[in-house]
Design a protein around this motif. Structure first.
Motif, PDB file in Angstrom:
ATOM      1  N   THR A 382       0.827  -1.191   0.000  1.00  0.00           N
ATOM      2  CA  THR A 382       0.000   0.000   0.000  1.00  0.00           C
ATOM      3  C   THR A 382       0.874   1.258   0.000  1.00  0.00           C
ATOM      4  OG1 THR A 382      -1.708   1.166   1.199  1.00  0.00           O
ATOM      5  CG2 THR A 382      -0.257  -0.154   2.526  1.00  0.00           C
ATOM      6  N   THR A 387      -2.212   3.235  -7.641  1.00  0.00           N
ATOM      7  CA  THR A 387      -3.339   4.054  -8.114  1.00  0.00           C
ATOM      8  C   THR A 387      -2.814   5.270  -8.882  1.00  0.00           C
ATOM      9  OG1 THR A 387      -4.684   3.331  -6.249  1.00  0.00           O
ATOM     10  CG2 THR A 387      -5.395   5.329  -7.366  1.00  0.00           C
ATOM     11  N   THR A 388      -1.754   5.862  -8.369  1.00  0.00           N
ATOM     12  CA  THR A 388      -1.154   7.021  -9.040  1.00  0.00           C
ATOM     13  C   THR A 388      -0.737   6.648 -10.459  1.00  0.00           C
ATOM     14  OG1 THR A 388      -0.340   7.713  -6.891  1.00  0.00           O
ATOM     15  CG2 THR A 388       0.612   8.794  -8.812  1.00  0.00           C
TER      16      THR A 388
HETATM   17  N1  LIG Z   1      -4.011  13.433  -4.348  1.00  0.00           N
HETATM   18  C1  LIG Z   1      -2.860  13.220  -3.698  1.00  0.00           C
HETATM   19  N2  LIG Z   1      -2.151  14.285  -3.264  1.00  0.00           N
HETATM   20  C2  LIG Z   1      -0.971  14.079  -2.619  1.00  0.00           C
HETATM   21  N3  LIG Z   1      -0.436  12.884  -2.363  1.00  0.00           N
HETATM   22  C3  LIG Z   1      -1.100  11.786  -2.757  1.00  0.00           C
HETATM   23  C4  LIG Z   1      -2.348  11.898  -3.446  1.00  0.00           C
HETATM   24  N4  LIG Z   1      -2.785  10.654  -3.735  1.00  0.00           N
HETATM   25  C5  LIG Z   1      -1.851   9.809  -3.247  1.00  0.00           C
HETATM   26  N5  LIG Z   1      -0.842  10.474  -2.659  1.00  0.00           N
HETATM   27  C6  LIG Z   1       0.374   9.869  -2.087  1.00  0.00           C
HETATM   28  O1  LIG Z   1       1.040   9.154  -3.105  1.00  0.00           O
HETATM   29  C7  LIG Z   1       1.526   7.914  -2.646  1.00  0.00           C
HETATM   30  C8  LIG Z   1       1.029   6.789  -3.540  1.00  0.00           C
HETATM   31  O2  LIG Z   1      -0.367   6.697  -3.403  1.00  0.00           O
HETATM   32  P1  LIG Z   1      -1.250   5.664  -4.227  1.00  0.00           P
HETATM   33  O3  LIG Z   1      -2.658   5.981  -3.970  1.00  0.00           O
HETATM   34  O4  LIG Z   1      -0.790   5.661  -5.635  1.00  0.00           O
HETATM   35  O5  LIG Z   1      -0.856   4.272  -3.537  1.00  0.00           O
HETATM   36  P2  LIG Z   1      -1.393   2.816  -3.849  1.00  0.00           P
HETATM   37  O6  LIG Z   1      -0.234   2.006  -4.270  1.00  0.00           O
HETATM   38  O7  LIG Z   1      -2.550   2.872  -4.762  1.00  0.00           O
HETATM   39  O8  LIG Z   1      -1.848   2.311  -2.416  1.00  0.00           O
HETATM   40  P3  LIG Z   1      -3.107   1.358  -2.033  1.00  0.00           P
HETATM   41  O9  LIG Z   1      -2.693  -0.052  -2.286  1.00  0.00           O
HETATM   42  O10 LIG Z   1      -3.273   1.598  -0.575  1.00  0.00           O
HETATM   43  O11 LIG Z   1      -4.273   1.785  -2.821  1.00  0.00           O
HETATM   44  C9  LIG Z   1       1.091   7.778  -1.212  1.00  0.00           C
HETATM   45  O12 LIG Z   1       2.212   8.065  -0.417  1.00  0.00           O
HETATM   46  C10 LIG Z   1       0.033   8.859  -1.026  1.00  0.00           C
HETATM   47  O13 LIG Z   1       0.148   9.418   0.241  1.00  0.00           O
END
Ligand SMILES: Nc1ncnc2c1ncn2[C@@H]1O[C@H](COP(=O)(O)OP(=O)(O)OP(=O)(O)O)[C@@H](O)[C@H]1O
Ligand SMILES: [Mg+2]
Length: 588
Positions: A382, A387-388
């Motif tokens: 996580t 997602t990014t």
């Molecule tokens: N809109 C935003 N503004 C600033 N920082 C963000 C934003 N969205 C996500 N982040 C940061 O970017 C990083 C990556 O987030 P992301 O949502 O891509 O993770 P993920 O791999 O999808 O996690 P998960 O498995 O929990 O969904 C995290 O550290 C998060 O805090």
């Protein structure tokens, strides 16, 4: 992004920009002013008739003259009332037209702003801008326009009447006006910051309210009602404080201006009394003069009130124009391109890096490619950036370096709408709109036939549960879909994506677990959805991953492993470990 220059914009610039909204309604505006002038004009008869009554009927001891004068006065008042009533009707229509136009424009613009704009602002605050601030701007536009026009005109007309009646007294009466003008200057210069504070307090309070309403279940489960009441009270208190602050200054300013007017009255009595005694002026003339004088100071006072509205509106205007001045989404690159349809769905990331905040990279040099119809699974802990990574494909954010292509076209050259028409997203937290189930499914393709809609619902395995509801497809889902279970919401969002039928699919699997039966229904629906599309699947479930053409393992914004399930298991790296301990939801 936000245009903070508006802060230094002058009242003139404010008027220039806002008067544009009145232009289409010239006729309404003119009618409005006509009725205002008639209202005032009929009222002007009052001092003149009073003068006649005093001089001719009372002083002249000719009571017979009283009756016709009184009748004329009655008629004048009646006409005054009728035209005032018409004025209000026209003014309301005029005002509501202008506010409607501006509100719709602000909303239309709002939707075109980049996702980042919304990341940095509270929804409640934005709502305040669209609802209250627009109204405040309009109020000064419409009422102010009427007030300014009628006040200025009546000031000029009465001034001429006064001069005609007595030059010396008129000059005396003007003296205190210099005070009013100085006061108005001072007020204009200092009022802005107070009104800003007040408008910000309204926005903050609404933001908190909205957030809390959405989190009402959390407030209850954590039994934080008292705490939240205190927080709300603090915000509401801030609004109270800033409003009291605004009104305190007004409370000083407004009576001071009235006093300046009364001063003129005193001066006129002081100088006019002896004139009557010496026979240079009749009693009726003096009384008539004083009546006219009150009619003179009244519009002066109204212009002062207008000044208050204007300053309040300027503060609101900054907040409305922050939305209108923010640049809307458009292709990042000036070299524009279009996609050749049908889109095959070949996607490439070339050395893509990204950060939400300067200096904190979330994605580092991501390179990957997906051939049409392939499934790319993305796994990883996580916060690793999964997602990014997929959000960049939908152009929600702009990569800080590198490029992403679809069918060979750089997405930086595509209009976001063109791009998004080719992408379906089933997101981590399914979101439904407050409407019927049918409406929510049709969101995927408005205008789709009933058969297509039903087929999508069947393929997404939601037909059965929808049919079992008393109102079937017409059932309301509640705000954000609260009346449905998570598993149901997920299937509705799959149906929506099936109906959209885009060549590229982004599937951010929900982490929330559902029972095995529902799980099977969802997997089943997903299999149908993923067929014949290029899919990016952020997978928490091993089943979805196993059959992927390629699995990417992300760690701290980098792709650390890639390959098929078998290859990665053999490699015995992070992926194999994740599978073994069933972390990241990779339970079989
Ligand atoms: N809109 C935003 N503004 C600033 N920082 C963000 C934003 N969205 C996500 N982040 C940061 O970017 C990083 C990556 O987030 P992301 O949502 O891509 O993770 P993920 O791999 O999808 O996690 P998960 O498995 O929990 O969904 C995290 O550290 C998060 O805090
Ligand atoms: Mg995520």
């Amino acid at each position: 992004m936000a245009n903070h220059n508006t802060g230094s914009q002058s009242t003139a610039a404010f008027l220039r920009r806002t008067l544009v909204y009145l232009k289409p309604y010239r006729l309404l505006a003119a009618t409005n002013i006509l009725f205002s002038l008639l209202t005032i004009g009929f009222y002007f008869a009052f001092p003149q008739i009073t003068q006649q009554i005093i001089d001719e009927a009372i002083e002249g001891k000719n009571i017979a003259l009283l009756y016709p004068s009184v009748l004329v006065l009655l008629g004048a008042f009646l006409l005054c009332g009728i035209s005032n009533s018409l004025r209000i009707i026209v003014n309301t229509r005029f005002g509501q037209q202008v506010i409607y136009d501006m509100r719709c424009e602000v909303y239309r613009k709002l939707q075109l702003l980049p996702v980042r704009y919304f990341d940095n602002r509270a929804s409640g605050d934005i709502m305040t801008r669209v609802i209250e601030d627009v109204a405040a701007v309009h109020r000064v536009l419409v009422d102010g326009f009427e007030r300014a026009a009628t006040s200025l005109l009546s000031i000029v007309v009465i001034f001429v009447i006064l001069l005609f009646k007595n030059v010396t007294l008129t000059m005396l009466a003007l003296l205190p006006l210099t005070l009013s003008i100085a006061g108005a200057f001072w007020y204009t210069l200092t009022a802005r910051s107070r009104y800003r504070e007040q408008r910000k307090a309204i926005g903050d309070m609404n933001a908190l309210l909205m957030d809390n309403l959405q989190g009402i279940r959390q407030i209850k489960t954590f039994v934080r009602q008292e705490h939240e009441s205190r927080r709300f009270a603090a915000q509401a208190g801030e609004l109270r404080r800033s409003t009291v602050n605004v009104m305190n200054v007004w409370a000083l300013y407004s009576p001071a201006m009235t006093f300046a007017g009364s001063l003129g009255m005193v001066l006129v009595l002081w100088a006019g009394g002896p004139m009557v005694a010496e026979g240079k002026m009749s009693m009726g003339e003096l009384v008539g003069f004083i009546f006219y004088l009150t009619l003179f100071y009244e519009p002066v006072g109204r212009i002062d009130g207008l000044n208050q509205m204007l300053q309040s509106a300027r503060a609101a205007y900054d907040r409305v124009f922050d939305i209108l001045d923010t640049e809307e989404e458009k292709p990042w690159s000036s070299a524009s391109a279009t996609l050749e349809t049908p889109v095959r769905g070949e996607v490439r990331y070339e050395q893509v890096s990204f950060s939400y905040r300067e200096g904190l990279p979330v994605l580092k040099h991501i390179t990957l490619s997906a051939k049409p119809g392939e499934t790319i699974a993305i796994a990883g802990p996580t916060g690793s950036g999964k997602t990014t990574l997929v959000n960049l494909l939908a152009a929600f954010y702009k990569p800080s370096s590198g490029r992403i292509t679809i069918d060979g076209e750089d997405i930086a050259c595509l209009h976001p709408d063109t791009l998004r028409n080719q992408i379906s997203i089933v997101s981590q937290e399914p979101f439904l709109f407050n409407g019927t189930l049918r409406e929510n499914i049709l969101y995927g393709r408005p205008g789709a036939s009933e058969e297509d809609m039903l087929k999508a619902a069947r393929d997404a395995n939601c037909h059965a549960f929808i049919n079992s509801m008393p109102e079937g497809y017409a059932s309301l889902v509640g705000e954000r879909g609260v009346k449905l279970s998570t598993g149901e919401k997920q299937r509705i969002s799959i149906a929506r994506a099936l109906l959209k039928n885009a060549p590229v699919l982004i599937l951010d699997e929900a982490t929330a677990s559902v029972d095995t039966e529902t799980e099977q229904l969802i997997q089943d629906a997903l299999q149908r959805l993923m067929k014949n599309r290029t899919c990016f699947v952020i997978a928490h479930r091993l089943k979805t991953i196993r059959n992927a053409d390629m699995i990417l393992v992300m760690h701290h914004g980098e792709i650390t492993e890639r390959g098929s399930h078998r290859e990665l298991m053999e490699r015995d790296g992070i992926y194999a470990k994740l599978c073994m301990i069933g972390d990241a939801g990779l339970d079989d």
